[in-house]
Design an enzyme around this catalytic site. Structure first.
Site, PDB file in Angstrom:
ATOM      1  CD  GLU A   1      -1.408  -2.371   2.013  1.00  0.00           C
ATOM      2  OE1 GLU A   1      -2.220  -3.075   2.625  1.00  0.00           O
ATOM      3  OE2 GLU A   1      -0.172  -2.617   1.989  1.00  0.00           O
TER       4      GLU A   1
ATOM      5  CB  CYS B   1      -1.093  -0.684   5.316  1.00  0.00           C
ATOM      6  SG  CYS B   1       0.628  -1.135   4.949  1.00  0.00           S
TER       7      CYS B   1
ATOM      8  NE  ARG C   1      25.235 -26.751  -8.164  1.00  0.00           N
ATOM      9  CZ  ARG C   1      24.398 -27.497  -7.457  1.00  0.00           C
ATOM     10  NH1 ARG C   1      23.791 -26.993  -6.396  1.00  0.00           N
ATOM     11  NH2 ARG C   1      24.140 -28.742  -7.815  1.00  0.00           N
TER      12      ARG C   1
ATOM     13  CD  GLU D   1      15.427 -30.737  -4.085  1.00  0.00           C
ATOM     14  OE1 GLU D   1      16.310 -31.487  -4.560  1.00  0.00           O
ATOM     15  OE2 GLU D   1      15.321 -29.540  -4.399  1.00  0.00           O
TER      16      GLU D   1
END
Length: 341
Positions: A46, A82, A205, A280
């Site tokens: 905002e 905000c 990488r 993973e």
């Protein structure tokens, strides 16, 4: 609101543990300002949106409608509220994508705006706005990180061969995509066998962006110090049954051997404000998350031209909802959801 979502997504990988937020200021059906949350600790969407308004349009701010993908905050955090800024600028109308479930907000921003006489509309593209911040909402509502399972498999559903030597399954393009995925996550997890056999660096990488926090399970602290994951160049958390002092960027998290390891790890990650984890491997670790129904999303890369034969079987996904598929050269990338956002 669609533009808000496009803007918000530009903060991926840089705003966590804050949510991604986009904002657009509209006067007479014309966008006069737009912004998004760029960096954790810096100005919110905002603020950036209002600050982007050119000098000739500042007179129209108090006659405009602000579109924002997430409820404006109503508390002092790294930055001022905000909602107060919106009231101060006398913006008469605010359209909000979805409410913020974070305890310090959770409707308070909307209440503050309405109390000041601002016309507020809520739940515009709500589903899409919630999906964008799925990590944030999962973290606060379920008190655990958002869990993404990722693996690469051959056409005959093997993730490794029968011999110790590593088999390259995915191609160079999907490898780069995986590094992009890593740059978008807070952390990445592997088990003891994967760390030993593949010696992965688990960095980004091949893609510009921050490295995720590396997570590895080493119950008995038997992993040799020469492994890349223990090189101390990236923050790494080692989960173990044994007590060990931290060493620089190497952090050790002791677990109770008498209890289920997965909830303990997720609880520890929640305590450290880590909102997402990409698992993973290997196959048994991935399968344990699946069997315990502790996952939110799965990304499976299948090499359509490779058959390994005898080897390590890929995990078996249960109760997955197909969420898309794309072909990258000879690799098929499949996306699955455990439940609908």
């Amino acid at each position: 609101m669609q533009r808000c979502l496009e803007l918000a997504a530009m903060g991926a990988g840089t705003v966590a543990p804050n949510p991604m937020v986009g904002a657009v200021l509209v006067y007479d059906d014309r966008i006069i300002g737009e912004g998004y949350h760029r960096q954790y600790g810096e100005a919110h969407a905002e603020v950036n949106c209002i600050n982007s308004v050119t000098e000739e349009n500042t007179q129209h701010i108090a006659e405009s409608t602000l579109y924002v993908s997430l409820e404006p905050c109503a508390h002092f955090g790294k930055t001022p509220p905000c909602a107060e800024l919106i009231i101060e600028k006398k913006i008469p109308g605010v359209v909000i994508g979805c409410k913020d479930s974070f305890a310090a907000v959770n409707g308070k921003g909307i209440e503050m705006l309405k109390a000041a006489g601002v016309h507020v509309i809520v739940a515009v593209l709500e589903k899409e706005c919630m999906a964008l911040n799925k990590r944030f909402f999962t973290f606060h509502q379920q008190r655990r990180p958002y869990i993404i399972l990722k693996w690469a498999q051959s056409n005959d559903r093997k993730i490794a061969g029968a011999h110790p030597s590593r088999v390259l399954i995915s191609n160079e393009f999907t490898n780069r995509l995986v590094h992009k995925w890593r740059s978008e996550e807070a952390s990445i997890l592997v088990g003891t066998n994967t760390a030993l056999q593949d010696d992965p660096a688990l960095t980004t990488r091949l893609w510009p962006g921050k490295n995720p926090v590396r997570l590895v399970i080493d119950k008995e602290l038997k992993l040799p110090a020469h492994l890349k994951i223990l090189d101390g160049t990236v923050k790494t958390i080692v989960f173990s049954y044994k007590k060990q002092e931290d060493k620089g960027l190497l952090h050790y998290q002791q677990l109770d051997a008498a209890k289920n390891i997965l909830p303990q790890m997720l609880s520890a990650l929640h305590a450290q404000h880590i909102q997402g984890v990409m698992v993973e491997g290997g196959s048994s670790l991935l399968q344990s998350f699946i069997d315990e129904d502790l996952w939110d999303e799965a990304r499976v890369i299948t090499n359509s031209t490779l058959n390994i034969g005898k080897g390590l079987a890929a995990p078996v996904l249960k109760n997955g909802i197909p969420a898309g598929e794309e072909m990258i050269d000879n690799d098929v990338v499949s996306f699955w959801m455990r439940h609908k956002i």
